[in-house]
Enzyme design. Structure first.
Site, PDB file in Angstrom:
ATOM      1  N   ASP A  45       0.968  -1.250  -0.047  1.00 18.09           N
ATOM      2  CA  ASP A  45      -0.081  -0.029  -0.048  1.00 18.09           C
ATOM      3  C   ASP A  45       0.888   1.213   0.062  1.00 18.09           C
ATOM      4  O   ASP A  45       0.952   1.922   0.853  1.00 18.09           O
ATOM      5  CB  ASP A  45      -0.876  -0.047   1.320  1.00 18.09           C
ATOM      6  CG  ASP A  45      -1.857   1.080   1.577  1.00 18.09           C
ATOM      7  OD1 ASP A  45      -2.511   1.131   2.430  1.00 18.09           O
ATOM      8  OD2 ASP A  45      -1.916   1.809   0.428  1.00 18.09           O
ATOM      9  N   THR A  95      -8.615   7.970   1.294  1.00 14.08           N
ATOM     10  CA  THR A  95      -8.292   8.389  -0.040  1.00 14.08           C
ATOM     11  C   THR A  95      -8.338   7.043  -1.022  1.00 14.08           C
ATOM     12  O   THR A  95      -7.747   6.373  -0.903  1.00 14.08           O
ATOM     13  CB  THR A  95      -7.094   9.177  -0.050  1.00 14.08           C
ATOM     14  OG1 THR A  95      -6.803   9.881  -1.135  1.00 14.08           O
ATOM     15  CG2 THR A  95      -5.939   8.192   0.468  1.00 14.08           C
ATOM     16  N   ASP A 129       5.173   0.254   5.171  1.00 15.46           N
ATOM     17  CA  ASP A 129       3.626  -0.046   5.362  1.00 15.46           C
ATOM     18  C   ASP A 129       3.705  -1.245   5.905  1.00 15.46           C
ATOM     19  O   ASP A 129       4.349  -2.308   5.483  1.00 15.46           O
ATOM     20  CB  ASP A 129       2.778   0.111   4.157  1.00 15.46           C
ATOM     21  CG  ASP A 129       3.096  -1.078   3.212  1.00 15.46           C
ATOM     22  OD1 ASP A 129       2.188  -1.551   2.826  1.00 15.46           O
ATOM     23  OD2 ASP A 129       4.318  -1.242   2.988  1.00 15.46           O
ATOM     24  N   LYS A 141       1.765   4.757  -0.399  1.00 12.47           N
ATOM     25  CA  LYS A 141       1.660   6.212  -0.650  1.00 12.47           C
ATOM     26  C   LYS A 141       2.513   6.936   0.474  1.00 12.47           C
ATOM     27  O   LYS A 141       3.108   6.273   1.161  1.00 12.47           O
ATOM     28  CB  LYS A 141      -0.068   6.392  -0.048  1.00 12.47           C
ATOM     29  CG  LYS A 141      -0.368   5.594   1.216  1.00 12.47           C
ATOM     30  CD  LYS A 141      -1.779   5.988   1.164  1.00 12.47           C
ATOM     31  CE  LYS A 141      -2.389   5.270   2.331  1.00 12.47           C
ATOM     32  NZ  LYS A 141      -2.997   3.910   2.547  1.00 12.47           N
ATOM     33  N   ASN A 144       3.392   6.258   3.728  1.00 13.95           N
ATOM     34  CA  ASN A 144       3.832   4.773   4.142  1.00 13.95           C
ATOM     35  C   ASN A 144       5.171   4.872   3.953  1.00 13.95           C
ATOM     36  O   ASN A 144       6.034   3.700   3.698  1.00 13.95           O
ATOM     37  CB  ASN A 144       3.260   3.585   3.374  1.00 13.95           C
ATOM     38  CG  ASN A 144       1.868   3.539   4.138  1.00 13.95           C
ATOM     39  OD1 ASN A 144       1.624   3.632   5.460  1.00 13.95           O
ATOM     40  ND2 ASN A 144       1.018   2.918   3.288  1.00 13.95           N
TER      41      ASN A 144
END
Ligand SMILES: COc1ccc(/C=N/Nc2[nH]nc(C)c2C(=O)Nc2cccc(NC(C)=O)c2)cc1
Length: 274
Positions: free
Chosen positions: A134, A169, A152, A136, A139
């Protein structure tokens, strides 16, 4: 080496680094070796409440097994009656997100270095059949030398500072994810396109007032490049080759590493080559 049984007594606890839905992260030092770590405390009742025991177990197994310079180490863990403690690598620089917010947007050299590090870490994960990290900015951590670490393990920690609501989001999700279709390795390639855009422009490409509009923009790959900040056409070329709806047509991780923009903007010394 036989697995050492850790306990809270082995650590001197320092300042809190941040807190999240499931617990907090503290700076800590292993008493004998004086080795600095980040200690993540997760409350068992939160795990039970959200029924994520299996996710936590899977994330911990993955995180323990994946040894890569751009993936934050999970050294071990222990628990007491009400808490689980994760002994994690300490990344002095903190969240990449904070650097991005502070600077607004990143230089093409920094952005390319981070994208190359991510591509290398993801290629390593895919070799080990781990997908959909994940990734983003929340993370992604930076170590003391500014090297990127994917941190993450299923749930990010929110720093104390006020932040946009990350949990809801859609910005980073590929169309097949948003449509809840079976996703494969290529979702990570899409996310690299999102991150590359956000590193260079300071905002994710499909940001909108609400989730419905973001959803529509993702499904239509409604992508446009602002005139400022000035971004090279090679960078735009890479983004356009990643933000492709048909997942089979997205640039592969290997091709990302060989892309002219990456080759031109990364100095070989600064990244971790195995
Ligand atoms: C608030 O200012 C900060 C500056 C730097 C840090 C460094 N954190 N480093 C970490 N190494 N291993 C782990 C796990 C972490 C970690 O979780 N950091 C963390 C947690 C929650 C929020 C933040 N916030 C920021 C701004 O970095 C960082 C943490 C907080």
């Amino acid at each position: 080496s036989p697995k050492k049984q850790w306990s809270l007594q082995d650590f001197e606890i320092g300042k809190p680094l941040g807190k999240g839905k499931f617990g907090r992260v503290y700076l800590a030092r292993e008493a004998k070796s004086k080795y600095i770590v980040a200690l993540k405390v997760i409350f068992k009742e939160q795990i039970e409440k959200y029924k994520i025991q299996h996710q936590l177990k899977r994330e911990m197994e993955i995180q323990t097994a994946l040894r890569h310079p751009n993936i934050l180490r999970l050294y071990g863990w222990f628990h007491d009656s009400e808490r689980i403690f994760l002994i994690l690598e300490y990344a002095h620089g903190g969240e990449l997100y904070r650097e991005l917010r502070k600077r607004g947007f990143l230089s093409e050299n920094k952005a390319a270095t981070y994208i190359l590090s991510l591509a290398q870490a993801l290629a390593f994960c895919h070799e080990k059949d781990v997908i959909h990290r994940d990734i983003k900015p929340e993370n992604l951590l930076l170590d003391h030398e500014g090297r990127l670490k994917i941190a993450d393990f299923g749930w990010s920690v929110q720093s104390r500072a006020k932040r946009r609501t990350m949990c809801g989001t859609l910005d980073y999700l590929a169309p097949e994810m948003v449509e809840n279709k079976a996703h494969d390795y290529a979702v990570d390639n899409w996310t690299l396109g999102i991150l590359c855009y956000e590193f260079l422009y300071g905002v994710p490409p499909f940001e909108a007032e609400n989730q419905t509009d973001t959803f529509r923009r993702i499904m239509n790959v409604d992508l446009s490049f602002p005139s400022t900040p000035c971004v090279s056409i090679e960078a735009k070329d890479l983004i356009l080759r990643l933000l492709v709806k048909d997942s089979s047509k997205r640039l592969s991780l290997q091709k990302i590493m060989e892309h002219p923009w990456i080759v031109k903007n990364t100095d070989p010394t600064s990244i971790c080559n195995k």
